[in-house]
Design a protein around this motif. Sequence first.
Motif, PDB file in Angstrom:
ATOM      1  N   ASN B  13       7.886   2.991   2.059  1.00  0.00           N
ATOM      2  CA  ASN B  13       7.583   3.285   0.660  1.00  0.00           C
ATOM      3  C   ASN B  13       8.856   3.579  -0.123  1.00  0.00           C
ATOM      4  N   ALA B  14       9.715   4.383   0.468  1.00  0.00           N
ATOM      5  CA  ALA B  14      10.978   4.720  -0.209  1.00  0.00           C
ATOM      6  C   ALA B  14      11.883   3.498  -0.313  1.00  0.00           C
ATOM      7  N   GLY B  15      11.863   2.658   0.716  1.00  0.00           N
ATOM      8  CA  GLY B  15      12.664   1.438   0.684  1.00  0.00           C
ATOM      9  C   GLY B  15      12.172   0.472  -0.387  1.00  0.00           C
ATOM     10  N   LEU B  16      10.853   0.346  -0.498  1.00  0.00           N
ATOM     11  CA  LEU B  16      10.286  -0.513  -1.542  1.00  0.00           C
ATOM     12  C   LEU B  16      10.678   0.005  -2.926  1.00  0.00           C
ATOM     13  N   ARG B  17      10.598   1.300  -3.084  1.00  0.00           N
ATOM     14  CA  ARG B  17      10.961   1.903  -4.365  1.00  0.00           C
ATOM     15  C   ARG B  17      12.427   1.624  -4.702  1.00  0.00           C
ATOM     16  N   ALA B  18      13.283   1.786  -3.701  1.00  0.00           N
ATOM     17  CA  ALA B  18      14.710   1.544  -3.944  1.00  0.00           C
ATOM     18  C   ALA B  18      14.952   0.082  -4.320  1.00  0.00           C
ATOM     19  N   GLU B  31      -3.635  -6.815  -1.719  1.00  0.00           N
ATOM     20  CA  GLU B  31      -4.965  -6.253  -1.959  1.00  0.00           C
ATOM     21  C   GLU B  31      -4.885  -4.727  -1.928  1.00  0.00           C
ATOM     22  N   ASP B  32      -5.356  -4.090  -2.968  1.00  0.00           N
ATOM     23  CA  ASP B  32      -5.451  -2.621  -3.041  1.00  0.00           C
ATOM     24  C   ASP B  32      -4.094  -1.920  -3.037  1.00  0.00           C
ATOM     25  N   VAL B  33      -3.046  -2.623  -3.432  1.00  0.00           N
ATOM     26  CA  VAL B  33      -1.708  -2.013  -3.396  1.00  0.00           C
ATOM     27  C   VAL B  33      -1.423  -1.141  -4.625  1.00  0.00           C
ATOM     28  N   GLY B  34      -2.258  -1.235  -5.651  1.00  0.00           N
ATOM     29  CA  GLY B  34      -1.990  -0.547  -6.915  1.00  0.00           C
ATOM     30  C   GLY B  34      -2.421   0.910  -6.900  1.00  0.00           C
ATOM     31  N   GLN B  35      -3.530   1.170  -7.557  1.00  0.00           N
ATOM     32  CA  GLN B  35      -3.999   2.555  -7.664  1.00  0.00           C
ATOM     33  C   GLN B  35      -4.174   3.216  -6.307  1.00  0.00           C
ATOM     34  N   ARG B  41      -1.235   3.265   2.422  1.00  0.00           N
ATOM     35  CA  ARG B  41      -0.462   4.023   1.406  1.00  0.00           C
ATOM     36  C   ARG B  41       1.031   3.670   1.404  1.00  0.00           C
ATOM     37  N   ILE B  42       1.359   2.483   1.871  1.00  0.00           N
ATOM     38  CA  ILE B  42       2.779   2.099   1.913  1.00  0.00           C
ATOM     39  C   ILE B  42       3.311   1.882   0.495  1.00  0.00           C
ATOM     40  N   THR B  43       2.433   1.488  -0.429  1.00  0.00           N
ATOM     41  CA  THR B  43       2.883   1.269  -1.809  1.00  0.00           C
ATOM     42  C   THR B  43       2.475   2.432  -2.723  1.00  0.00           C
ATOM     43  N   ASP B  44       2.210   3.559  -2.104  1.00  0.00           N
ATOM     44  CA  ASP B  44       1.731   4.724  -2.845  1.00  0.00           C
ATOM     45  C   ASP B  44       2.654   5.085  -4.019  1.00  0.00           C
TER      46      ASP B  44
END
Lengths: 380, 326
Positions: B13-18, B31-35, B41-44
């Motif tokens: 998650n932190a890596g994706l954010r960076a 699918e379901d990566v948004g809300q 919860r990897i894209t939380d």
Amino acid sequence: MTASMPDTYVADDPAGDFPLVQLLTPEGQRVNHAEFAYEGDDDSIRELYRDLFLMRRIDFEAHALQRHGEIGLWAPAQGQEAAQIGSGRALRPQDFAFPTYREHGVALCRGVDPALLLGLFRGVELGGWDPAEHGFALYSIVIGAQTLHATGYAMGLTLDDAVGHNDPERDAAVIAYFGDGATSQGSVNEAFDWAAVFNAPVVFFCQNNQYAISAGTDRQTRGPIAQRAGGFGFRGIRVDGNDVLACHAVTTAAMQKARDGEGPTLIEAYTYRMGAHTTSDDPTRYRDSAEVETWKLKDPIERVKRYLQVQGTPQEFFDTLEAEAEELGKHLRAACKALPEPDLAALFDSVFVDGTPELAEQKAAYIAFRDSLETEGSPA
Amino acid sequence: MTTAKMPLGKGLNAGLRAAMEADEKVLIMGEDVGQLGGVFRITDGLQKDFGESRVIDAPLSENGILGTAIGMTFRGYRPVLEIQFDGFVYPAYDQIVSQVARFHFRSKGTVKMPIVIRIPFGGGIGAVEHHSESPEAQFALTAGLKVVTCSNANDAYWMIQQAIASDDPVVFMEPKRRYWDQGEVDLLSDPFPLHASRVVRDGSDATLIAYGPMVKTCLESADAAAEEGINLEVIDLRTLSPLDLDPVFESVRKTGHAIVIHEAAQTLGLGAEISARITEKCFYNLEAPVIRVTGYDLPYPPSRIEEEFLPGLDRILDAVDRSLAF
């Protein structure tokens, strides 16, 4: 059928009752349509005629090149000239087209040298042109796969804010080409769904040429293809696919609607594949000549010629065009033979942007082996 | 040095954010990566911070996710795609194998496919059918795809960023049963290269070769073996295509014993290729045949008996004994 069947059910025949947009009859008569009109003058119709004529010559030459063994295969597009030129000429430079392997006329409209189309069929290329340069993706052989690419590209246009500004230089849209057979593929139906959900600026242009190799359209669908769009939540239009004016007018309107940010349209260009599926096919095994004869009377090029002649187009125009087509034929014959042969060693470098040690090792081994044969003198 | 303790899933998650902060062309779709933030919860929190246009909740259509992502790359985007579970990737298989893997090759380098396909893989979480598959070999054998997997939080954080920065398509296999395993993430250090294997435990008696979820199992096996005086070296492959086997060869030349461990079935799994290459490069150093400890050649079993199906400490140590006794 029970009484509970919904009354919105329209037809159970793919050729069935669905309004057809036509602006030029097979006899060459202009006719009016309540919604769609061809806006150009006779000069612009002469330009369309030129494209139609040259597209047929490309097909003719490629067919001959296959018969002479210069290319291994060809996918003829004879009969579909109006659908391809009419739609292809409705595109702007900033638009993008995703073709099948039969969009030779669209390629012409997008400025791709027709000789480059031969590379794939000669076995020297898997692509042949730069998609970004022409706004024209590589030919797609997996049926229907490209409709999703088109939809994703269209979603990208939305993300880039390239729609809905009423700016002819900025607003852009996508056109996805496919055939009647492709409408049975999951990818195509998924593309319809995604385009609708994301209101994507994409036009789905289905050339219903009545056959997927040997299987007739009634093997792909029970109702008119254009009718299917309604189930996905957007509009489907059936157009006379042998009428270049109607194809141009309907595609122009659908592309503009997409550029305006008003979402997708499905166009079913109702046409006929006059030739074989490919040069390896034998259509006499699955359709009778009477059917083909019927469609000959609806030829997409002849009707434009009749119209232009009645409008007083001088014979010199047609003669000049014939000479231009001859030159194009010469170019294709020469350029085909001049297409560079592929080099296996070079291919190792194009698998990835950043190559791998494994590929480097295999490339070196291949070259060493090839060189060892040359040193020893390979057998004749 | 700035480090943070976090579970592997949070590292992703932190890596994706960076990666999203570093490059505005990076998009997340699945699918379901948004809300919801994804079922794991990897894209939380990412949609909340980057918006719906950069974290896109996809229709329930894996083939559509892959197919549209290809079109997005034509517009210069770098889509990071989440396949919700390993067993659901197959509808997208055509777009991955016939399209994503080939565009660069077909176009002689004109078209790039900087797509990352994230796939939570492997078993051990008591899931229902189609939620515990290990299809990595099917991607690793496809020319034109790169395949990597992480085994710890630090690699999760760095490798996902490196995969996103890659101009080549990367299948990123995530060891779902290790999502909750805590680890130290070094937030500032220069990352280890993406396509490089790493010795994660030094030893001298035999070499255990593993990746993803099995690395932890191998480290536990090595600890157990150490109590009996057997000193096992453990290598985390990290990259499955291309393979980086130089550290493996070096280790096997030292130990003479090689055991390859993965959850995927034995026949034509990664272990077969690794075994062949060890034989090619270390023929005279081997004191025993390369042994594979893998899932059996079965469709994944009902989860109540998955621990018998999956390689575990006992099967690995048994293989070590057989190798040393050869």
